[in-house]
Design a protein around this motif. Structure first.
Motif, PDB file in Angstrom:
ATOM      1  N   ALA A 104      11.362   3.161 -30.835  1.00 12.94           N
ATOM      2  CA  ALA A 104      10.441   2.058 -31.088  1.00 12.94           C
ATOM      3  C   ALA A 104      10.040   2.053 -32.567  1.00 12.94           C
ATOM      4  O   ALA A 104       8.858   2.027 -32.908  1.00 12.94           O
ATOM      5  CB  ALA A 104       9.217   2.163 -30.184  1.00 12.94           C
ATOM      6  N   GLY A 105      11.040   2.112 -33.422  1.00 15.08           N
ATOM      7  CA  GLY A 105      10.775   1.999 -34.850  1.00 15.08           C
ATOM      8  C   GLY A 105      10.023   3.174 -35.437  1.00 15.08           C
ATOM      9  O   GLY A 105       9.436   3.056 -36.503  1.00 15.08           O
ATOM     10  N   ALA A 106      10.026   4.294 -34.722  1.00 18.79           N
ATOM     11  CA  ALA A 106       9.336   5.508 -35.180  1.00 18.79           C
ATOM     12  C   ALA A 106       7.823   5.311 -35.299  1.00 18.79           C
ATOM     13  O   ALA A 106       7.172   5.949 -36.122  1.00 18.79           O
ATOM     14  CB  ALA A 106       9.924   6.044 -36.494  1.00 18.79           C
ATOM     15  N   VAL A 107       7.268   4.404 -34.465  1.00 18.09           N
ATOM     16  CA  VAL A 107       5.803   4.311 -34.432  1.00 18.09           C
ATOM     17  C   VAL A 107       5.258   5.649 -33.954  1.00 18.09           C
ATOM     18  O   VAL A 107       5.953   6.425 -33.289  1.00 18.09           O
ATOM     19  CB  VAL A 107       5.299   3.173 -33.507  1.00 18.09           C
ATOM     20  CG1 VAL A 107       5.750   1.817 -34.019  1.00 18.09           C
ATOM     21  CG2 VAL A 107       5.691   3.395 -32.055  1.00 18.09           C
ATOM     22  N   ARG A 108       4.033   5.913 -34.293  1.00 18.25           N
ATOM     23  CA  ARG A 108       3.408   7.183 -33.920  1.00 18.25           C
ATOM     24  C   ARG A 108       2.129   6.915 -33.160  1.00 18.25           C
ATOM     25  O   ARG A 108       1.393   5.982 -33.489  1.00 18.25           O
ATOM     26  CB  ARG A 108       3.112   8.006 -35.177  1.00 18.25           C
ATOM     27  CG  ARG A 108       4.363   8.376 -35.919  1.00 18.25           C
ATOM     28  CD  ARG A 108       4.047   9.036 -37.239  1.00 18.25           C
ATOM     29  NE  ARG A 108       5.267   9.181 -38.011  1.00 18.25           N
ATOM     30  CZ  ARG A 108       5.309   9.212 -39.335  1.00 18.25           C
ATOM     31  NH1 ARG A 108       4.197   9.131 -40.035  1.00 18.25           N
ATOM     32  NH2 ARG A 108       6.464   9.336 -39.954  1.00 18.25           N
ATOM     33  N   MET A 109       1.887   7.755 -32.143  1.00 15.05           N
ATOM     34  CA  MET A 109       0.679   7.621 -31.341  1.00 15.05           C
ATOM     35  C   MET A 109       0.110   9.003 -31.033  1.00 15.05           C
ATOM     36  O   MET A 109       0.858   9.972 -30.877  1.00 15.05           O
ATOM     37  CB  MET A 109       0.932   6.816 -30.076  1.00 15.05           C
ATOM     38  CG  MET A 109       2.045   7.306 -29.198  1.00 15.05           C
ATOM     39  SD  MET A 109       2.354   6.199 -27.778  1.00 15.05           S
ATOM     40  CE  MET A 109       2.858   4.681 -28.591  1.00 15.05           C
ATOM     41  N   ILE A 110      -1.200   9.052 -30.953  1.00 12.52           N
ATOM     42  CA  ILE A 110      -1.900  10.308 -30.697  1.00 12.52           C
ATOM     43  C   ILE A 110      -2.042  10.514 -29.199  1.00 12.52           C
ATOM     44  O   ILE A 110      -2.261   9.567 -28.446  1.00 12.52           O
ATOM     45  CB  ILE A 110      -3.283  10.289 -31.365  1.00 12.52           C
ATOM     46  CG1 ILE A 110      -3.123  10.252 -32.884  1.00 12.52           C
ATOM     47  CG2 ILE A 110      -4.120  11.499 -30.957  1.00 12.52           C
ATOM     48  CD1 ILE A 110      -4.426  10.086 -33.634  1.00 12.52           C
ATOM     49  N   GLY A 111      -1.907  11.747 -28.779  1.00 13.93           N
ATOM     50  CA  GLY A 111      -2.134  12.097 -27.391  1.00 13.93           C
ATOM     51  C   GLY A 111      -2.446  13.571 -27.282  1.00 13.93           C
ATOM     52  O   GLY A 111      -2.686  14.238 -28.297  1.00 13.93           O
ATOM     53  N   ASN A 112      -2.441  14.064 -26.073  1.00 15.06           N
ATOM     54  CA  ASN A 112      -2.640  15.486 -25.833  1.00 15.06           C
ATOM     55  C   ASN A 112      -1.338  16.078 -25.330  1.00 15.06           C
ATOM     56  O   ASN A 112      -0.589  15.420 -24.615  1.00 15.06           O
ATOM     57  CB  ASN A 112      -3.740  15.708 -24.788  1.00 15.06           C
ATOM     58  CG  ASN A 112      -5.091  15.222 -25.283  1.00 15.06           C
ATOM     59  OD1 ASN A 112      -5.672  14.302 -24.717  1.00 15.06           O
ATOM     60  ND2 ASN A 112      -5.576  15.810 -26.350  1.00 15.06           N
ATOM     61  N   LEU A 113      -1.084  17.323 -25.695  1.00 14.57           N
ATOM     62  CA  LEU A 113       0.102  18.024 -25.219  1.00 14.57           C
ATOM     63  C   LEU A 113      -0.297  18.867 -24.019  1.00 14.57           C
ATOM     64  O   LEU A 113      -1.156  19.749 -24.121  1.00 14.57           O
ATOM     65  CB  LEU A 113       0.691  18.900 -26.328  1.00 14.57           C
ATOM     66  CG  LEU A 113       2.003  19.583 -25.981  1.00 14.57           C
ATOM     67  CD1 LEU A 113       3.120  18.554 -25.788  1.00 14.57           C
ATOM     68  CD2 LEU A 113       2.386  20.584 -27.065  1.00 14.57           C
ATOM     69  N   LEU A 114       0.339  18.593 -22.883  1.00 17.18           N
ATOM     70  CA  LEU A 114       0.020  19.311 -21.653  1.00 17.18           C
ATOM     71  C   LEU A 114       0.548  20.735 -21.704  1.00 17.18           C
ATOM     72  O   LEU A 114       1.478  21.047 -22.434  1.00 17.18           O
ATOM     73  CB  LEU A 114       0.614  18.563 -20.455  1.00 17.18           C
ATOM     74  CG  LEU A 114       0.095  17.143 -20.234  1.00 17.18           C
ATOM     75  CD1 LEU A 114       0.825  16.502 -19.057  1.00 17.18           C
ATOM     76  CD2 LEU A 114      -1.410  17.129 -20.003  1.00 17.18           C
ATOM     77  N   GLY A 115      -0.029  21.556 -20.873  1.00 15.28           N
ATOM     78  CA  GLY A 115       0.405  22.949 -20.777  1.00 15.28           C
ATOM     79  C   GLY A 115      -0.584  23.878 -21.450  1.00 15.28           C
ATOM     80  O   GLY A 115      -1.710  23.495 -21.785  1.00 15.28           O
TER      81      GLY A 115
END
Ligand SMILES: [Zn+2]
Length: 150
Positions: A104-115
């Motif tokens: 997707a055009g190298a868009v970036r989004m913030i999230g949480n990494l599980l584990g």
């Protein structure tokens, strides 16, 4: 370490809502249906995230919302120790990641990494989206978290 089930983050955090003008409503609505929607300009085909009323590249109005596979790679990350909200007091650490979506055009989004919040991983490592549904509240919503593929 704090209890992580059934949700990654503790209760008491603000409910994520679309803006009053509905700008990001398609994104949040998509998550409720296990779909990741990202804006793409119908005129110049440029991807963008977060939601905007115009294309950042050509300034055309109302970019389309396009479903993309919820897969990406870790562009950056932070192990968060400091509670940025009172609901997070005594909860950390947790992992916040900036995920880049090559499809997707190298868009970036913030999230949480599980584990495990103390896990080690590499920049560029592949992750897949995990939809976390919060259906019991006054306003149901869904969060998109990320999980390492390897
Ligand atoms: Zn455009």
């Amino acid at each position: 370490m704090s209890q992580r089930a059934p949700f990654y983050l503790p209760s008491g955090l603000p409910t994520p809502l679309p803006e009053p003008d509905g700008l990001s409503a398609p994104y949040w609505g998509g998550l409720r249906e296990n779909r990741l929607l990202v804006q793409r300009c119908a005129e110049c085909r440029t991807w963008q995230f977060g939601a905007e009323w115009i294309c950042h590249h050509c300034h055309a109005l109302d970019p389309d919302w396009v479903e993309v596979e919820p897969r990406g790679r870790i562009f950056s990350w932070e192990r968060v120790w400091h509670p940025s909200h009172t609901a997070l007091t005594g909860y950390g650490p947790y992992l916040a990641v900036l995920v880049e979506l090559p499809q997707a055009g190298a868009v970036r989004m913030i999230g949480n990494l599980l584990g495990d919040p103390m896990q080690e991983f590499a920049f560029g490592e592949e992750v897949v989206g995990q939809f976390e549904h919060h259906a019991d509240g006054t306003i149901p919503f869904t969060l998109l978290h990320w999980k390492r593929i390897s």
